[in-house]
Design an enzyme around this catalytic site. Structure first.
Site, PDB file in Angstrom:
ATOM      1  N   TYR A 127       0.802  -1.235   0.000  1.00 39.48           N
ATOM      2  CA  TYR A 127       0.000   0.000   0.000  1.00 39.48           C
ATOM      3  C   TYR A 127       0.832   1.281   0.000  1.00 39.48           C
ATOM      4  CZ  TYR A 127      -3.726  -3.311   0.986  1.00 39.48           C
ATOM      5  OH  TYR A 127      -4.598  -4.364   0.908  1.00 39.48           O
ATOM      6  N   HIS A 185      -8.656   1.813  -5.687  1.00 38.67           N
ATOM      7  CA  HIS A 185      -7.835   0.904  -4.872  1.00 38.67           C
ATOM      8  C   HIS A 185      -6.388   1.280  -5.066  1.00 38.67           C
ATOM      9  CE1 HIS A 185     -11.269  -1.593  -4.038  1.00 38.67           C
ATOM     10  NE2 HIS A 185     -11.567  -1.531  -5.330  1.00 38.67           N
TER      11      HIS A 185
HETATM   12  C1  DQA Z   1      -7.689  -2.065  -1.117  1.00 39.90           C
HETATM   13  C2  DQA Z   1      -7.691  -3.500  -1.636  1.00 39.90           C
HETATM   14  C3  DQA Z   1      -8.549  -4.385  -0.747  1.00 39.90           C
HETATM   15  O1  DQA Z   1      -8.506  -5.715  -1.229  1.00 39.90           O
HETATM   16  C4  DQA Z   1      -8.034  -4.383   0.672  1.00 39.90           C
HETATM   17  O2  DQA Z   1      -8.887  -5.166   1.508  1.00 39.90           O
HETATM   18  C5  DQA Z   1      -7.863  -3.026   1.205  1.00 39.90           C
HETATM   19  C6  DQA Z   1      -7.297  -1.990   0.344  1.00 39.90           C
HETATM   20  C7  DQA Z   1      -6.706  -1.166  -1.906  1.00 39.90           C
HETATM   21  O3  DQA Z   1      -6.810   0.054  -1.761  1.00 39.90           O
HETATM   22  O4  DQA Z   1      -5.837  -1.679  -2.606  1.00 39.90           O
HETATM   23  O5  DQA Z   1      -8.110  -2.765   2.391  1.00 39.90           O
HETATM   24  O6  DQA Z   1      -8.997  -1.527  -1.274  1.00 39.90           O
END
Ligand code: DQA
Length: 148
Positions: free
Chosen positions: A22, A100
């Site tokens: 992330y 995402h």
């Molecule tokens: C997310 C992807 C999701 O699968 C995960 O549960 C998240 C973050 C992303 O920003 O990449 O919490 O939404």
């Protein structure tokens, strides 16, 4: 133009949470970037993050009373589970852009279930924090007062 930027569970931990996936940018920094960009183009943006499904749903419901034009949402883990949050977005009928940080399509099988993409105006995935800024740009282009 009024935009609501919603972030779901665990996104308050950005900057320290699984940084290889992330990134190292905090949610506060992401919001500051979007706020600056919005200010520069005369958009009003409200930010809300919650780890609770019901709070996110209530915020979506409130958005129609607040005359929000577009919702930008990263539903976090609820992406793959929440019929209720999906239903809230359908109920208010406000166009939304799904964001995402990670490239979800390249991840685990359980993340390939998605309750939002088929009803979103569009989905931005895998571009990290830039995705939120691009979503703001898309919201303005698609739904801004001058858009046709
Ligand atoms: C997310 C992807 C999701 O699968 C995960 O549960 C998240 C973050 C992303 O920003 O990449 O919490 O939404």
């Amino acid at each position: 133009m009024k935009i609501l930027l919603l972030n779901g569970p665990n996104l308050n931990l950005l900057g320290t949470r699984e940084t290889t996936i992330y990134g190292a940018t905090s949610l506060g920094d992401i919001e500051a970037r979007v706020r600056n960009k919005a200010l520069a183009v005369g958009c009003e943006v409200e930010f809300f993050q919650s780890n609770h499904e019901g709070e996110l749903i209530e915020k979506v419901q409130a958005a129609s009373r607040q005359e929000i034009d577009v919702i930008i949402i990263n539903p976090g883990g609820y992406t793959h589970t929440s019929v209720a949050l999906r239903d809230a977005l359908l109920a208010v009928g406000i166009p939304f852009i799904e964001v995402h940080l990670s490239r979800v399509a390249a991840r685990e099988g359980f993340r390939q279930v998605n309750y939002f993409s088929d009803i979103a105006s569009g989905t931005i995935s895998g571009l990290g924090p830039l995705g939120y800024e691009l979503a703001l740009e898309a919201a303005r282009t698609l739904y801004g007062k001058k858009a046709q």
